[in-house]
Design a protein around this motif. Structure first.
Motif, PDB file in Angstrom:
ATOM      1  N   UNK A  96       0.820  -1.215   0.000  1.00  0.00           N
ATOM      2  CA  UNK A  96       0.000   0.000   0.000  1.00  0.00           C
ATOM      3  C   UNK A  96       0.850   1.259   0.000  1.00  0.00           C
ATOM      4  N   UNK A  97       1.997   1.226   0.655  1.00  0.00           N
ATOM      5  CA  UNK A  97       2.854   2.412   0.701  1.00  0.00           C
ATOM      6  C   UNK A  97       3.612   2.617  -0.601  1.00  0.00           C
ATOM      7  N   UNK A  98       3.755   1.517  -1.359  1.00  0.00           N
ATOM      8  CA  UNK A  98       4.400   1.621  -2.667  1.00  0.00           C
ATOM      9  C   UNK A  98       3.619   0.746  -3.644  1.00  0.00           C
ATOM     10  N   UNK A  99       2.477   1.248  -4.162  1.00  0.00           N
ATOM     11  CA  UNK A  99       1.604   0.427  -5.001  1.00  0.00           C
ATOM     12  C   UNK A  99       2.340  -0.125  -6.220  1.00  0.00           C
ATOM     13  N   UNK A 100       2.021  -1.373  -6.538  1.00  0.00           N
ATOM     14  CA  UNK A 100       2.643  -1.999  -7.709  1.00  0.00           C
ATOM     15  C   UNK A 100       2.089  -1.381  -8.991  1.00  0.00           C
ATOM     16  N   UNK A 101       2.759  -1.656 -10.114  1.00  0.00           N
ATOM     17  CA  UNK A 101       2.307  -1.134 -11.404  1.00  0.00           C
ATOM     18  C   UNK A 101       0.905  -1.670 -11.676  1.00  0.00           C
ATOM     19  N   UNK A 102      -0.022  -0.793 -12.101  1.00  0.00           N
ATOM     20  CA  UNK A 102      -1.399  -1.232 -12.304  1.00  0.00           C
ATOM     21  C   UNK A 102      -1.541  -2.289 -13.391  1.00  0.00           C
ATOM     22  N   UNK A 103      -2.338  -3.332 -13.093  1.00  0.00           N
ATOM     23  CA  UNK A 103      -2.683  -4.369 -14.069  1.00  0.00           C
ATOM     24  C   UNK A 103      -4.024  -3.960 -14.681  1.00  0.00           C
ATOM     25  N   UNK A 104      -3.977  -3.287 -15.805  1.00  0.00           N
ATOM     26  CA  UNK A 104      -5.163  -2.599 -16.315  1.00  0.00           C
ATOM     27  C   UNK A 104      -6.085  -3.494 -17.142  1.00  0.00           C
ATOM     28  N   UNK A 105      -7.382  -3.249 -16.948  1.00  0.00           N
ATOM     29  CA  UNK A 105      -8.417  -3.826 -17.810  1.00  0.00           C
ATOM     30  C   UNK A 105      -9.414  -2.706 -18.130  1.00  0.00           C
ATOM     31  N   UNK A 106     -10.106  -2.854 -19.247  1.00  0.00           N
ATOM     32  CA  UNK A 106     -11.113  -1.850 -19.634  1.00  0.00           C
ATOM     33  C   UNK A 106     -12.420  -2.172 -18.928  1.00  0.00           C
ATOM     34  N   UNK A 158     -15.237  24.201   6.204  1.00  0.00           N
ATOM     35  CA  UNK A 158     -15.549  23.785   7.567  1.00  0.00           C
ATOM     36  C   UNK A 158     -17.039  23.943   7.847  1.00  0.00           C
ATOM     37  N   UNK A 159     -17.668  22.865   8.299  1.00  0.00           N
ATOM     38  CA  UNK A 159     -19.081  22.906   8.645  1.00  0.00           C
ATOM     39  C   UNK A 159     -20.023  22.691   7.482  1.00  0.00           C
ATOM     40  N   UNK A 160     -19.486  22.582   6.266  1.00  0.00           N
ATOM     41  CA  UNK A 160     -20.342  22.442   5.072  1.00  0.00           C
ATOM     42  C   UNK A 160     -20.233  21.062   4.441  1.00  0.00           C
ATOM     43  N   UNK A 161     -19.017  20.547   4.322  1.00  0.00           N
ATOM     44  CA  UNK A 161     -18.815  19.249   3.688  1.00  0.00           C
ATOM     45  C   UNK A 161     -17.592  19.245   2.799  1.00  0.00           C
ATOM     46  N   UNK A 162     -17.365  18.115   2.155  1.00  0.00           N
ATOM     47  CA  UNK A 162     -16.163  17.921   1.339  1.00  0.00           C
ATOM     48  C   UNK A 162     -16.536  17.237   0.033  1.00  0.00           C
ATOM     49  N   UNK A 163     -15.810  17.579  -1.028  1.00  0.00           N
ATOM     50  CA  UNK A 163     -15.976  16.870  -2.299  1.00  0.00           C
ATOM     51  C   UNK A 163     -14.603  16.470  -2.834  1.00  0.00           C
ATOM     52  N   UNK A 164     -14.449  15.178  -3.123  1.00  0.00           N
ATOM     53  CA  UNK A 164     -13.255  14.664  -3.794  1.00  0.00           C
ATOM     54  C   UNK A 164     -13.608  14.432  -5.261  1.00  0.00           C
ATOM     55  N   UNK A 165     -12.736  14.876  -6.142  1.00  0.00           N
ATOM     56  CA  UNK A 165     -12.939  14.642  -7.573  1.00  0.00           C
ATOM     57  C   UNK A 165     -11.736  13.867  -8.110  1.00  0.00           C
ATOM     58  N   UNK A 166     -11.998  12.675  -8.619  1.00  0.00           N
ATOM     59  CA  UNK A 166     -10.949  11.825  -9.203  1.00  0.00           C
ATOM     60  C   UNK A 166     -11.091  11.873 -10.720  1.00  0.00           C
ATOM     61  N   UNK A 167     -10.039  12.300 -11.406  1.00  0.00           N
ATOM     62  CA  UNK A 167     -10.058  12.374 -12.875  1.00  0.00           C
ATOM     63  C   UNK A 167      -9.230  11.235 -13.448  1.00  0.00           C
ATOM     64  N   UNK A 168      -9.848  10.468 -14.346  1.00  0.00           N
ATOM     65  CA  UNK A 168      -9.165   9.344 -14.994  1.00  0.00           C
ATOM     66  C   UNK A 168      -9.320   9.464 -16.511  1.00  0.00           C
ATOM     67  N   UNK A 169      -8.268   9.127 -17.269  1.00  0.00           N
ATOM     68  CA  UNK A 169      -8.371   9.227 -18.730  1.00  0.00           C
ATOM     69  C   UNK A 169      -9.346   8.194 -19.306  1.00  0.00           C
ATOM     70  N   UNK A 170     -10.162   8.646 -20.242  1.00  0.00           N
ATOM     71  CA  UNK A 170     -11.130   7.765 -20.897  1.00  0.00           C
ATOM     72  C   UNK A 170     -10.454   6.878 -21.931  1.00  0.00           C
ATOM     73  N   UNK A 193     -15.853   4.495 -20.500  1.00  0.00           N
ATOM     74  CA  UNK A 193     -14.998   3.386 -20.091  1.00  0.00           C
ATOM     75  C   UNK A 193     -13.581   3.873 -19.810  1.00  0.00           C
ATOM     76  N   UNK A 194     -12.944   3.207 -18.837  1.00  0.00           N
ATOM     77  CA  UNK A 194     -11.571   3.556 -18.461  1.00  0.00           C
ATOM     78  C   UNK A 194     -10.724   2.287 -18.417  1.00  0.00           C
ATOM     79  N   UNK A 195      -9.423   2.459 -18.608  1.00  0.00           N
ATOM     80  CA  UNK A 195      -8.479   1.349 -18.498  1.00  0.00           C
ATOM     81  C   UNK A 195      -7.773   1.467 -17.152  1.00  0.00           C
TER      82      UNK A 195
END
Length: 368
Positions: free
Chosen positions: A209-219, A354-366, A254-256
């Motif tokens: 987890x501290x050093x993630x391996x190279x991703x094994x990608x699938x579509x 603070x006091x309102x909330x949080x939004x995370x946005x993850x961008x991945x190539x299509x 779709x993403x790889x």
């Protein structure tokens, strides 16, 4: 005599016109700059402001020309937030005589302000403000990568030092096992060996987890990925009195990706959202909204909660390894998520109040 006067007057008019042409030319150049420009005379009166600066202040240029600093701070159309920034800028650059001052606006953009004055300006004060958000992002990315690289080295060293004695203990337990069998205590040997194996698995997971391996990608379809993640977290959310709303995503997006790694990231984000909501569960019911939208050649996956939120100081350290605000947290979840997304040529952006909330946005190539 009259003709000489007329000739002198004509020359004066031509010189004035020439000066005006040069002045207009330079003003046009300043208007086209992507930096905001303001020029104050020796009395502190604003004599020039370009279009970019007017856009930054969100106010027409003509309403600012002729104003001094006090009038700017009392201007009815300048927001209180911007007035505070102007006052801070004045204090840093004029009072403390700093040439440069960095600040963040209400939209999260980074700006570098530079003030030039003295003999070179004939008593005038030139203020220029430039958007340096992209440079700041590059700087932060490089800094984050350095920290994560150091984390990987530390993790490898720790894992090596712990694994060695565990291997020795395992070997000696196996040698002692026949004697324990004779004593009718084989169960003890089995428990010890199982716990050693479990410790080794924990070390492996930590190292991975501290050093993630190279991703094994699938579509894979984003819609199906998000449905799977919501199914995995829905029951826990209900037990915590939290509702997860998943907006229907376009099935053609779709993403790889390495499905296991990206699921790890999404589950971590949703778990963080649940924890944030738990802090304010007595005030209102918790809602987590998840959706995916097209953004050019990328898909933006957003995870929004109505939890406690975070201030700017906390946001700045959010992806630091071992930084956590949780009592039992390791501080590895988000730093690992950051690296996984970077390994997928994507980005993570977070916004919170603070006091309102949080939004995370993850961008991945299509996938084309």
């Amino acid at each position: 005599m009259l003709s000489e006067f007329q000739e002198t007057l004509l020359q004066s008019v031509k010189a004035y016109q020439s000066t005006q042409l040069v002045k207009n030319k330079y003003e046009n150049v300043l208007q086209q700059l992507d930096s905001g420009i303001m020029l104050f005379d020796s009395d502190g009166v604003l004599t020039f402001i370009n279009v970019q600066m007017a856009r930054l202040l969100e106010i027409p240029r003509h309403s600012l020309i002729g104003c001094n600093l006090l009038q700017l701070l009392r201007h009815p159309h300048i927001s209180r937030y911007k007035k505070r920034k102007i006052l801070r800028l004045y204090r840093e650059t004029i009072f403390y005589r700093k040439k440069n001052h960095e600040f963040v606006d209400e939209y999260g953009r980074y700006w570098l302000a530079t003030v030039t004055y003295g003999d070179q300006m004939d008593g005038d004060y030139l203020l220029s403000v430039k958007d340096v958000s992209e440079f700041k992002q590059i700087e932060q990315t490089a800094y984050q990568n350095d920290k994560l690289a150091m984390l990987g080295k530390i993790s490898a060293a720790i894992a090596h030092e712990i694994r060695n004695p565990l291997t020795a203990i395992r070997g000696f337990i196996q040698l002692l096992r026949p004697h324990l069998v004779q004593l009718g205590r084989d169960e003890y040997a089995r428990i010890i060996l199982n716990e050693i194996d479990r410790a080794n698995d924990i070390i492996y997971e930590f190292l991975n987890s501290s050093k993630p391996s190279a991703p094994q990608k699938v579509v894979i379809s984003i819609a199906s990925l998000l449905k799977e993640v919501v199914l995995l977290t829905e029951s826990e959310a209900l037990m915590m009195g939290c509702e997860i709303n998943l907006q229907e995503a376009d099935p053609h997006m779709k993403v790889s990706i390495d499905v296991k790694q990206i699921k790890q990231v999404l589950l971590n984000m949703i778990k963080n959202a649940m924890d944030a909501i738990e802090e304010v569960s007595e005030d209102h019911s918790g809602v987590i909204e998840i959706d995916a939208r097209l953004d050019g050649k990328y898909v933006n996956i957003s995870i929004r909660d109505n939890g406690n939120g975070m201030d700017k100081a906390l946001l700045g350290r959010l992806f630091d390894p071992f930084f956590t605000t949780k009592e039992k947290g390791t501080g590895l979840g988000l730093s690992v998520s950051y690296r996984i997304i970077k390994n997928h040529r994507g980005n993570i952006h977070v916004d919170s109040f603070k006091g309102t909330g949080t939004v995370f946005v993850i961008s991945l190539p299509l996938v084309p």
